[in-house]
Design an enzyme around this catalytic site. Sequence first.
Site, mmCIF file in Angstrom:
data_model
loop_
_atom_site.group_PDB
_atom_site.id
_atom_site.type_symbol
_atom_site.label_atom_id
_atom_site.label_comp_id
_atom_site.label_asym_id
_atom_site.label_seq_id
_atom_site.Cartn_x
_atom_site.Cartn_y
_atom_site.Cartn_z
ATOM 1 C CE LYS A 14 59.756 51.331 -4.244
ATOM 2 N NZ LYS A 14 60.338 53.002 -4.269
ATOM 3 N NE ARG A 89 53.224 52.004 -5.876
ATOM 4 C CZ ARG A 89 54.588 52.396 -6.153
ATOM 5 N NH1 ARG A 89 55.009 50.838 -6.307
ATOM 6 N NH2 ARG A 89 54.981 53.171 -7.221
ATOM 7 N NE ARG A 123 64.611 56.317 -11.775
ATOM 8 C CZ ARG A 123 63.392 55.531 -11.445
ATOM 9 N NH1 ARG A 123 63.946 54.591 -9.626
ATOM 10 N NH2 ARG A 123 62.164 56.329 -11.327
ATOM 11 N NE ARG A 157 60.635 54.316 -13.608
ATOM 12 C CZ ARG A 157 60.357 54.310 -12.650
ATOM 13 N NH1 ARG A 157 61.477 53.130 -12.021
ATOM 14 N NH2 ARG A 157 58.805 54.740 -12.237
ATOM 15 N NE ARG A 168 57.412 58.265 -9.885
ATOM 16 C CZ ARG A 168 58.032 57.961 -10.986
ATOM 17 N NH1 ARG A 168 58.738 58.605 -11.751
ATOM 18 N NH2 ARG A 168 59.244 57.463 -10.372
HETATM 19 P P1 AP5 Z 1 65.655 53.378 -7.686
HETATM 20 O O1 AP5 Z 1 66.501 52.006 -7.025
HETATM 21 O O2 AP5 Z 1 65.578 53.124 -9.059
HETATM 22 O O3 AP5 Z 1 64.602 53.738 -6.941
HETATM 23 P P2 AP5 Z 1 63.292 53.342 -6.053
HETATM 24 O O4 AP5 Z 1 62.237 53.129 -5.047
HETATM 25 O O5 AP5 Z 1 62.641 51.757 -7.527
HETATM 26 O O6 AP5 Z 1 62.292 54.210 -7.126
HETATM 27 P P3 AP5 Z 1 60.967 53.938 -8.608
HETATM 28 O O7 AP5 Z 1 60.744 55.316 -9.224
HETATM 29 O O8 AP5 Z 1 60.819 52.592 -9.270
HETATM 30 O O9 AP5 Z 1 59.241 53.808 -7.081
HETATM 31 P P4 AP5 Z 1 58.236 53.919 -7.926
HETATM 32 O O10 AP5 Z 1 57.743 53.656 -6.671
HETATM 33 O O11 AP5 Z 1 58.052 55.454 -8.090
HETATM 34 O O12 AP5 Z 1 58.140 53.164 -9.351
HETATM 35 P P5 AP5 Z 1 58.187 51.921 -9.950
HETATM 36 O O13 AP5 Z 1 58.303 51.785 -10.968
HETATM 37 O O14 AP5 Z 1 57.522 51.258 -8.814
HETATM 38 O O15 AP5 Z 1 66.806 54.911 -7.501
HETATM 39 C C1 AP5 Z 1 66.283 56.138 -7.843
HETATM 40 C C2 AP5 Z 1 67.559 56.946 -8.823
HETATM 41 O O16 AP5 Z 1 68.023 57.060 -7.462
HETATM 42 C C3 AP5 Z 1 68.261 55.963 -9.674
HETATM 43 O O17 AP5 Z 1 69.377 56.834 -10.471
HETATM 44 C C4 AP5 Z 1 69.353 54.955 -8.409
HETATM 45 O O18 AP5 Z 1 70.616 55.433 -9.073
HETATM 46 C C5 AP5 Z 1 70.125 56.455 -7.202
HETATM 47 N N1 AP5 Z 1 69.929 56.093 -5.784
HETATM 48 C C6 AP5 Z 1 69.862 54.957 -5.432
HETATM 49 N N2 AP5 Z 1 70.108 54.542 -4.041
HETATM 50 C C7 AP5 Z 1 70.960 56.496 -4.081
HETATM 51 C C8 AP5 Z 1 71.851 56.713 -2.565
HETATM 52 N N3 AP5 Z 1 71.715 55.870 -1.540
HETATM 53 N N4 AP5 Z 1 72.595 57.803 -2.894
HETATM 54 C C9 AP5 Z 1 71.868 57.995 -4.236
HETATM 55 N N5 AP5 Z 1 71.378 58.230 -4.954
HETATM 56 C C10 AP5 Z 1 70.942 56.570 -4.930
HETATM 57 O O19 AP5 Z 1 56.074 52.353 -9.779
HETATM 58 C C11 AP5 Z 1 56.058 52.836 -11.061
HETATM 59 C C12 AP5 Z 1 54.263 53.669 -11.224
HETATM 60 O O20 AP5 Z 1 53.250 52.378 -11.662
HETATM 61 C C13 AP5 Z 1 53.521 54.065 -10.213
HETATM 62 O O21 AP5 Z 1 53.494 56.027 -10.142
HETATM 63 C C14 AP5 Z 1 51.858 53.931 -10.238
HETATM 64 O O22 AP5 Z 1 51.050 54.766 -11.717
HETATM 65 C C15 AP5 Z 1 52.277 52.429 -10.992
HETATM 66 N N6 AP5 Z 1 52.806 51.069 -9.867
HETATM 67 C C16 AP5 Z 1 53.224 50.636 -9.438
HETATM 68 N N7 AP5 Z 1 53.304 49.445 -8.517
HETATM 69 C C17 AP5 Z 1 52.356 49.764 -8.208
HETATM 70 C C18 AP5 Z 1 51.125 49.098 -6.975
HETATM 71 N N8 AP5 Z 1 51.704 48.255 -6.400
HETATM 72 N N9 AP5 Z 1 50.155 49.720 -6.953
HETATM 73 C C19 AP5 Z 1 49.341 50.726 -7.961
HETATM 74 N N10 AP5 Z 1 50.463 51.700 -9.160
HETATM 75 C C20 AP5 Z 1 51.775 51.264 -8.859
HETATM 76 MG MG MG Z 2 62.187 50.928 -9.203
#
Ligand code: AP5
Ligand code: MG
Length: 210
Positions: A14, A89, A123, A157, A168
């Site tokens: 994402k 979410r 990552r 992270r 997660r």
């Molecule tokens: P990346 O682009 O970083 O993936 P992402 O989908 O952004 O993954 P996140 O880990 O950020 O998602 P998340 O939902 O767990 O975390 P968030 O910060 O939202 O890519 C990942 C890796 O893969 C990178 O190394 C990249 O280079 C590689 N990659 C990308 N595309 C690729 C491809 N096509 N092929 C190969 N490799 C590839 O949330 C964190 C925490 O915050 C949650 O656990 C929760 O506690 C809280 N939180 C956040 N939002 C909410 C909400 N709305 N409600 C409740 N809690 C929330």
């Molecule tokens: Mg992200």
Amino acid sequence: MDSIVLFGPPGAGKGTQAQRIMESTGLPQVSTGDMLRAAVAAGTATGIEAKRYMDAGQLVPDEVIIALIKDRIQDSDASNGVMFDGFPRTIPQAEALSEITEVSHVIAIEVPDERIVERICGRYTCGSCSAVYHDTFNPVSVEGICDNCGAGEFKRRADDNADTVLSRLGAYHDQTSPLAQWYESKGIFHVIDGDRAIDEITNDILSALK
Ligand code: AP5
Ligand code: MG
């Protein structure tokens, strides 16, 4: 333009895709994960509350998230819509969002569970501009230098470890994936195969947004 939602499991790409389509859409990226990490780093009350959920790989309570979004959406750069990354979410978050702004497209990036752990554990991000990289799949071109801004400091992270990733993923399947049906019924849900090269995925997203 109305707002866009980037939807998908942890590690789906994402954030990676948001950074690539920002210029074409002209919409700012609004990542609740990034906002929470900033709050944790700043030591605010929200950050202190959120940290224990994030460290455990659980969702932060809806009311905390909805308050953050209501606040963010008031900023002047959000007046033409935004690109939500990792929000909504839960169904209550989606209901709250529908009262705040119109959503024109939900882009669901699908990646099988067995790919997620290797993506998350490799990552790293630029400490200066937050560009996202991966040890194997998407490394910087020149060792130690960010391709995007030239800075030389990188971060990993706190929640990017094999144990927390499984929690997660569990939270995603239990609480977030039911939203797919909710948005499908509204006819704005676009499924994108996220288990391919990063550029191919970007092209498909841009086509879906046309
Ligand atoms: P990346 O682009 O970083 O993936 P992402 O989908 O952004 O993954 P996140 O880990 O950020 O998602 P998340 O939902 O767990 O975390 P968030 O910060 O939202 O890519 C990942 C890796 O893969 C990178 O190394 C990249 O280079 C590689 N990659 C990308 N595309 C690729 C491809 N096509 N092929 C190969 N490799 C590839 O949330 C964190 C925490 O915050 C949650 O656990 C929760 O506690 C809280 N939180 C956040 N939002 C909410 C909400 N709305 N409600 C409740 N809690 C929330
Ligand atoms: Mg992200």
